[in-house]
Design a protein around this motif. Structure first.
Motif, PDB file in Angstrom:
ATOM      1  N   TYR A  65       0.848  -1.182   0.000  1.00 16.28           N
ATOM      2  CA  TYR A  65       0.000   0.000   0.000  1.00 16.28           C
ATOM      3  C   TYR A  65       0.887   1.236   0.000  1.00 16.28           C
ATOM      4  O   TYR A  65       1.787   1.367   0.832  1.00 16.28           O
ATOM      5  N   GLN A  66       0.639   2.139  -0.936  1.00 21.54           N
ATOM      6  CA  GLN A  66       1.404   3.385  -1.037  1.00 21.54           C
ATOM      7  C   GLN A  66       0.726   4.431  -0.168  1.00 21.54           C
ATOM      8  O   GLN A  66      -0.429   4.787  -0.403  1.00 21.54           O
ATOM      9  N   THR A  67       1.450   4.943   0.844  1.00 26.00           N
ATOM     10  CA  THR A  67       0.850   5.883   1.795  1.00 26.00           C
ATOM     11  C   THR A  67       1.119   7.348   1.473  1.00 26.00           C
ATOM     12  O   THR A  67       0.485   8.230   2.044  1.00 26.00           O
ATOM     13  N   SER A  68       2.072   7.617   0.589  1.00 22.44           N
ATOM     14  CA  SER A  68       2.351   8.982   0.135  1.00 22.44           C
ATOM     15  C   SER A  68       3.037   8.866  -1.225  1.00 22.44           C
ATOM     16  O   SER A  68       3.190   7.778  -1.755  1.00 22.44           O
ATOM     17  N   LYS A  71       6.287   6.904  -0.134  1.00 24.52           N
ATOM     18  CA  LYS A  71       6.334   5.895   0.923  1.00 24.52           C
ATOM     19  C   LYS A  71       5.396   4.729   0.621  1.00 24.52           C
ATOM     20  O   LYS A  71       4.234   4.930   0.291  1.00 24.52           O
ATOM     21  N   TYR A  72       5.943   3.524   0.766  1.00 25.90           N
ATOM     22  CA  TYR A  72       5.189   2.295   0.555  1.00 25.90           C
ATOM     23  C   TYR A  72       5.249   1.460   1.830  1.00 25.90           C
ATOM     24  O   TYR A  72       6.292   1.367   2.472  1.00 25.90           O
ATOM     25  N   VAL A  73       4.132   0.843   2.178  1.00 26.41           N
ATOM     26  CA  VAL A  73       4.065  -0.024   3.348  1.00 26.41           C
ATOM     27  C   VAL A  73       3.732  -1.435   2.862  1.00 26.41           C
ATOM     28  O   VAL A  73       2.823  -1.624   2.047  1.00 26.41           O
ATOM     29  N   HIS A 125      -0.491  -2.330  -6.523  1.00 30.02           N
ATOM     30  CA  HIS A 125      -0.697  -1.971  -5.122  1.00 30.02           C
ATOM     31  C   HIS A 125      -1.840  -0.975  -4.977  1.00 30.02           C
ATOM     32  O   HIS A 125      -2.299  -0.392  -5.949  1.00 30.02           O
ATOM     33  N   ARG A 127      -3.276   2.658  -3.212  1.00 29.08           N
ATOM     34  CA  ARG A 127      -2.670   3.969  -3.048  1.00 29.08           C
ATOM     35  C   ARG A 127      -3.520   4.835  -2.122  1.00 29.08           C
ATOM     36  O   ARG A 127      -4.740   4.668  -2.041  1.00 29.08           O
ATOM     37  N   TYR A 128      -2.886   5.786  -1.464  1.00 28.04           N
ATOM     38  CA  TYR A 128      -3.480   6.669  -0.460  1.00 28.04           C
ATOM     39  C   TYR A 128      -4.701   7.444  -0.948  1.00 28.04           C
ATOM     40  O   TYR A 128      -5.537   7.873  -0.156  1.00 28.04           O
ATOM     41  N   ASP A 129      -4.845   7.645  -2.242  1.00 24.07           N
ATOM     42  CA  ASP A 129      -5.971   8.421  -2.766  1.00 24.07           C
ATOM     43  C   ASP A 129      -7.175   7.552  -3.134  1.00 24.07           C
ATOM     44  O   ASP A 129      -8.107   8.003  -3.782  1.00 24.07           O
ATOM     45  N   ASP A 160     -13.315   0.055   1.305  1.00 19.88           N
ATOM     46  CA  ASP A 160     -12.089  -0.046   2.076  1.00 19.88           C
ATOM     47  C   ASP A 160     -11.765  -1.521   2.325  1.00 19.88           C
ATOM     48  O   ASP A 160     -12.644  -2.374   2.277  1.00 19.88           O
TER      49      ASP A 160
END
Length: 193
Positions: A65-68, A71-73, A125, A127-129, A160
């Protein structure tokens, strides 16, 4: 009094020491494709899906998951049930078989004459958006001609959660298969450039 404090402390420690549940995911496939016998058109060569490669950050078991923007988690409790590159290859063979019923599509080489397909995935993945990213490029080799196309999908995730993420990733991967099928079918009169 001491017994009740001791019992409360033990219960608190047991409650705090519980480990999170690990959940495993597989990309959904249409199981009816493998159950149906394919009758290949003899004028169309078989397609060998030689490889589907993924970058290092997708090689591990965790969903990404891309948080910014930078940044990837990588999840530690939400994992792929089998290696992602294998799942992508298997579902690509299934999706292409469904999209091109007159062509034989295989994960292994078939005879001396076949088209060869290589896919390099660069993004797979969430993404944050709220979008799901499916990106990369594919190369199809047909009778000495090579066609290369990039794909870059950003699909909206409808709900979600990881279940919805995996389903949306599968939808994007199916769209990539459709793109490959359309270009491959154009190969009967020469590949488009």
């Amino acid at each position: 009094m001491r017994k009740s404090l001791f019992a409360a402390a033990v219960l608190l420690m047991v409650g705090c020491s519980s480990t999170p549940t690990t959940t495993y995911y597989q990309l959904p496939t249409d199981s009816t494709v493998s159950a149906v016998t394919t009758t290949a058109d003899s004028t169309q060569p078989a397609i060998w899906v030689e490889q589907v490669s993924v970058p290092d950050y997708l090689v591990g078991n965790g969903l990404v998951y891309q948080t910014s923007e930078v940044k990837y988690v990588i999840a530690t409790s939400n994992l792929w049930g089998s290696p992602l590159d294998q799942q992508l290859k298997q579902t690509l063979v299934s999706n292409l078989s469904r999209a091109m019923p007159g062509r034989l599509v295989s994960a292994t080489p078939l005879g001396d004459t076949h088209d060869t397909l290589d896919v390099s995935v660069s993004g797979f993945h969430g993404r944050y958006d709220g979008r799901v990213i499916v990106s990369g490029a594919w190369v199809l080799q047909h009778q000495g001609q090579i066609t290369r196309r990039e794909f870059n999908l950003a699909l909206p995730q409808q709900q979600d959660g990881y279940d919805s993420l995996v389903k949306t990733l599968a939808q994007g991967w199916q769209q990539v298969a459709q793109q490959i099928a359309q270009n491959s079918q154009a190969s009967s009169g020469g590949l488009t450039r």
